[in-house]
Design a protein around this motif. Structure first.
Motif, PDB file in Angstrom:
ATOM      1  N   VAL A   1     -23.683   7.919   0.983  1.00  0.00           N
ATOM      2  CA  VAL A   1     -23.741   9.380   0.447  1.00  0.00           C
ATOM      3  C   VAL A   1     -24.721   9.698  -0.649  1.00  0.00           C
ATOM      4  N   PHE A   2     -24.825   8.620  -1.448  1.00  0.00           N
ATOM      5  CA  PHE A   2     -25.800   8.898  -2.787  1.00  0.00           C
ATOM      6  C   PHE A   2     -27.243   7.962  -2.682  1.00  0.00           C
ATOM      7  N   ARG A   3     -27.314   7.560  -1.255  1.00  0.00           N
ATOM      8  CA  ARG A   3     -28.392   6.617  -1.032  1.00  0.00           C
ATOM      9  C   ARG A   3     -28.810   5.360  -1.639  1.00  0.00           C
ATOM     10  N   ALA A   4     -27.530   4.928  -2.226  1.00  0.00           N
ATOM     11  CA  ALA A   4     -27.758   3.371  -2.863  1.00  0.00           C
ATOM     12  C   ALA A   4     -28.098   2.222  -1.842  1.00  0.00           C
ATOM     13  N   THR A   5     -27.832   2.609  -0.785  1.00  0.00           N
ATOM     14  CA  THR A   5     -27.947   1.363   0.455  1.00  0.00           C
ATOM     15  C   THR A   5     -29.159   1.955   1.331  1.00  0.00           C
ATOM     16  N   ALA A   6     -30.067   2.950   0.780  1.00  0.00           N
ATOM     17  CA  ALA A   6     -31.044   3.335   1.744  1.00  0.00           C
ATOM     18  C   ALA A   6     -32.125   2.217   1.961  1.00  0.00           C
ATOM     19  N   GLY A   7     -32.605   1.973   3.244  1.00  0.00           N
ATOM     20  CA  GLY A   7     -33.378   1.029   3.707  1.00  0.00           C
ATOM     21  C   GLY A   7     -33.020  -0.218   3.916  1.00  0.00           C
ATOM     22  N   LEU A   8     -31.854  -0.565   3.593  1.00  0.00           N
ATOM     23  CA  LEU A   8     -31.359  -2.088   3.590  1.00  0.00           C
ATOM     24  C   LEU A   8     -31.026  -2.268   5.015  1.00  0.00           C
ATOM     25  N   GLN A   9     -30.449  -1.672   5.770  1.00  0.00           N
ATOM     26  CA  GLN A   9     -30.098  -2.069   7.028  1.00  0.00           C
ATOM     27  C   GLN A   9     -31.355  -2.347   8.059  1.00  0.00           C
ATOM     28  N   ALA A  10     -32.515  -1.280   7.856  1.00  0.00           N
ATOM     29  CA  ALA A  10     -33.776  -1.498   8.314  1.00  0.00           C
ATOM     30  C   ALA A  10     -34.502  -2.922   8.192  1.00  0.00           C
ATOM     31  N   LYS A  11     -34.181  -3.318   6.627  1.00  0.00           N
ATOM     32  CA  LYS A  11     -34.728  -4.590   6.184  1.00  0.00           C
ATOM     33  C   LYS A  11     -34.229  -5.598   6.464  1.00  0.00           C
ATOM     34  N   HIS A  12     -32.640  -5.678   6.790  1.00  0.00           N
ATOM     35  CA  HIS A  12     -31.885  -6.860   6.693  1.00  0.00           C
ATOM     36  C   HIS A  12     -30.979  -7.198   7.897  1.00  0.00           C
ATOM     37  N   GLY A  13     -31.075  -5.887   8.725  1.00  0.00           N
ATOM     38  CA  GLY A  13     -30.603  -5.997  10.126  1.00  0.00           C
ATOM     39  C   GLY A  13     -28.874  -5.424   9.971  1.00  0.00           C
ATOM     40  N   ARG A  14     -28.499  -5.080  11.322  1.00  0.00           N
ATOM     41  CA  ARG A  14     -27.351  -4.545  11.524  1.00  0.00           C
ATOM     42  C   ARG A  14     -26.017  -5.342  11.203  1.00  0.00           C
ATOM     43  N   THR A  15     -26.453  -6.788  11.159  1.00  0.00           N
ATOM     44  CA  THR A  15     -25.213  -7.589  11.040  1.00  0.00           C
ATOM     45  C   THR A  15     -24.926  -8.122   9.447  1.00  0.00           C
ATOM     46  N   ARG A  16     -26.000  -7.577   8.744  1.00  0.00           N
ATOM     47  CA  ARG A  16     -25.775  -7.777   7.308  1.00  0.00           C
ATOM     48  C   ARG A  16     -25.511  -6.569   6.833  1.00  0.00           C
ATOM     49  N   VAL A  17     -26.048  -5.457   7.152  1.00  0.00           N
ATOM     50  CA  VAL A  17     -25.829  -4.050   6.563  1.00  0.00           C
ATOM     51  C   VAL A  17     -25.149  -3.140   7.752  1.00  0.00           C
ATOM     52  N   PHE A  18     -23.885  -2.952   7.491  1.00  0.00           N
ATOM     53  CA  PHE A  18     -23.360  -2.353   8.936  1.00  0.00           C
ATOM     54  C   PHE A  18     -22.270  -0.986   8.376  1.00  0.00           C
ATOM     55  N   ASP A  19     -21.983  -0.008   9.262  1.00  0.00           N
ATOM     56  CA  ASP A  19     -21.181   0.941   9.175  1.00  0.00           C
ATOM     57  C   ASP A  19     -19.754   0.639   9.597  1.00  0.00           C
ATOM     58  N   THR A  20     -18.924   1.176   9.094  1.00  0.00           N
ATOM     59  CA  THR A  20     -17.504   1.103   9.520  1.00  0.00           C
ATOM     60  C   THR A  20     -16.765   2.135   9.890  1.00  0.00           C
ATOM     61  N   PRO A  21     -15.786   2.248  10.593  1.00  0.00           N
ATOM     62  CA  PRO A  21     -14.748   3.460  10.813  1.00  0.00           C
ATOM     63  C   PRO A  21     -14.160   4.044   9.514  1.00  0.00           C
ATOM     64  N   ILE A  22     -14.080   5.204   9.491  1.00  0.00           N
ATOM     65  CA  ILE A  22     -13.378   5.747   8.282  1.00  0.00           C
ATOM     66  C   ILE A  22     -11.807   5.115   8.085  1.00  0.00           C
ATOM     67  N   SER A  23     -11.730   4.000   7.565  1.00  0.00           N
ATOM     68  CA  SER A  23     -10.614   3.448   7.147  1.00  0.00           C
ATOM     69  C   SER A  23     -10.718   2.689   5.860  1.00  0.00           C
ATOM     70  N   GLU A  24     -10.457   3.106   4.907  1.00  0.00           N
ATOM     71  CA  GLU A  24     -10.565   2.159   3.436  1.00  0.00           C
ATOM     72  C   GLU A  24      -9.682   0.996   3.618  1.00  0.00           C
ATOM     73  N   CYS A  25      -8.391   0.935   4.161  1.00  0.00           N
ATOM     74  CA  CYS A  25      -7.698  -0.252   4.321  1.00  0.00           C
ATOM     75  C   CYS A  25      -8.454  -1.300   5.299  1.00  0.00           C
ATOM     76  N   GLY A  26      -8.969  -0.744   6.469  1.00  0.00           N
ATOM     77  CA  GLY A  26      -9.614  -1.681   7.123  1.00  0.00           C
ATOM     78  C   GLY A  26     -10.757  -2.077   6.657  1.00  0.00           C
ATOM     79  N   ILE A  27     -11.817  -1.354   5.652  1.00  0.00           N
ATOM     80  CA  ILE A  27     -12.763  -2.011   5.208  1.00  0.00           C
ATOM     81  C   ILE A  27     -12.493  -2.850   4.236  1.00  0.00           C
ATOM     82  N   ILE A  28     -11.499  -2.818   3.257  1.00  0.00           N
ATOM     83  CA  ILE A  28     -11.261  -3.728   2.165  1.00  0.00           C
ATOM     84  C   ILE A  28     -10.314  -5.015   2.964  1.00  0.00           C
ATOM     85  N   GLY A  29      -9.575  -4.640   4.043  1.00  0.00           N
ATOM     86  CA  GLY A  29      -9.151  -5.849   4.716  1.00  0.00           C
ATOM     87  C   GLY A  29     -10.157  -6.721   5.211  1.00  0.00           C
ATOM     88  N   VAL A  30     -10.701  -6.113   6.079  1.00  0.00           N
ATOM     89  CA  VAL A  30     -12.064  -7.143   6.701  1.00  0.00           C
ATOM     90  C   VAL A  30     -12.499  -7.713   5.677  1.00  0.00           C
TER      91      VAL A  30
END
Length: 335
Positions: A34-63
């Motif tokens: 939202v604030f562009r803090a991770t802009a360009g990181l996925q393109a540079k490092h790949g989708r296995t290193r920088v990836f989107d998650t579902p809208i689930s904060e419990c899931g994000i932190i649990g993972v």
């Protein structure tokens, strides 16, 4: 750099430096956050290193807890600190306790980044400052930078730390400091001394405060956005105040606090979060316990109000120059 750029640079460096570092969260991949803090990181490092998650904060932190136990160093982003509450059980019952309950067989080396505080007229669902909740939990570390230089160094140190860290980013400071005395919206960081960010890898130790300015009349303890508010008031009024930027709340640099208050004999605490049970209450207790015979006035607190965060009255809710200035006057007048 701006604070956003410094955070992005820290993540970029750690992704390149350590193959175990992964960055995850809502919209942080292709979109760049939202604030562009991770802009360009996925393109540079790949989708296995920088990836989107579902809208689930419990899931994000649990993972992230599972990743850390497995040997990775996850850096999950919670889009706004206000959204972190569904993940509290994972943070408190799992991440904070994993090292102890497993006799150090497993750890949770995860850094939870999240924008917090006001500055965007987001109201009560996008502007909360919940840092005190996490300082109460043994096993969690809590970090709040106030400058681009510190944001990069502290974030790298947090990612390299073997314990779970809550990394609160003051969104009011993302793109620039501001005139703390007049409470005007943000200026740009360009040309600001604290925006000089070294290239490459460097760290700022967790648990080490920064003396923003030295003084003899009183000590001001602040962190995040309120460091700039305090500095603006001091600059405008000419008060000989010593300003301590805590930088990390847990671990806390109590030695720096004690040394300053024993020198000045007066202490003002400024934070944006609500007053009751805010971190300022803990600071006040610690200062009173350790510096009682050196105090020449009661410890003062200037904080947000004990109300839901207002949309249209955001600038009135902030501890601003009037309230901070009045507190300084009371402290200096006390015998």
């Amino acid at each position: 750099m701006t604070m956003i750029e410094a955070i992005n640079d820290a993540l970029d460096i750690m992704l390149a430096r350590d193959p175990d570092v992964v960055v995850l969260g809502e919209d942080i991949g292709f979109f760049g956050g939202v604030f562009r803090a991770t802009a360009g990181l996925q393109a540079k490092h790949g989708r296995t290193r920088v990836f989107d998650t579902p809208i689930s904060e419990c899931g994000i932190i649990g993972v992230a807890v599972g990743m850390g136990a497995y040997g990775l160093r996850p850096v999950p982003e919670i889009q706004f600190a206000d959204y972190i509450y569904p993940g509290l059980d994972q943070l408190i019952s799992e991440a904070a306790r994993l090292r102890y309950r497993s006799a150090a067989e497993f750890i949770a080396p995860m850094t939870v980044r999240t924008p917090f505080g006001g500055g965007i007229f987001g109201g009560q669902t996008h502007s909360q400052s919940p840092e005190a909740l996490f300082t109460h939990v043994a096993g969690l570390k809590t970090v709040v930078p106030s400058t681009p230089h510190d944001a990069k160094g502290l974030l790298i140190a947090a990612i390299e730390d073997n314990d779970p860290v809550l990394f609160f980013e003051p969104k009011r400071l993302y793109n620039g400091p501001f005139d703390g005395y007049y409470d005007r919206p943000a200026k740009v960081w360009k040309g600001h001394a604290d925006a000089v960010v070294p290239d490459g890898h460097y760290t700022i130790p967790l648990g080490k405060a920064r003396t923003v300015r030295e003084g003899e009349a009183l000590t001001i303890l602040a962190y995040g956005t309120m460091v700039h508010v305090a500095a603006g008031v001091v600059e405008a009024t000419g008060v000989d105040a010593e300003i301590i930027d805590l930088r990390t709340l847990v671990p806390l640099d109590i030695e720096a606090i004690e040394q300053s208050v024993r020198k000045t004999g007066r202490c003002l605490i400024v934070h944006e979060a609500t007053r009751t049970s805010g971190f300022g209450a803990e600071l006040s207790a610690l200062v009173t316990e350790r510096c009682f015979y050196h105090l020449e006035a009661p410890v003062e607190r200037v904080t947000g109000f004990d109300t839901p965060y207002p949309h249209s009255l955001e600038w009135a809710y902030f501890p601003g120059p009037v309230r901070v200035g009045e507190a300084i006057e009371r402290l200096l007048a006390a015998d």
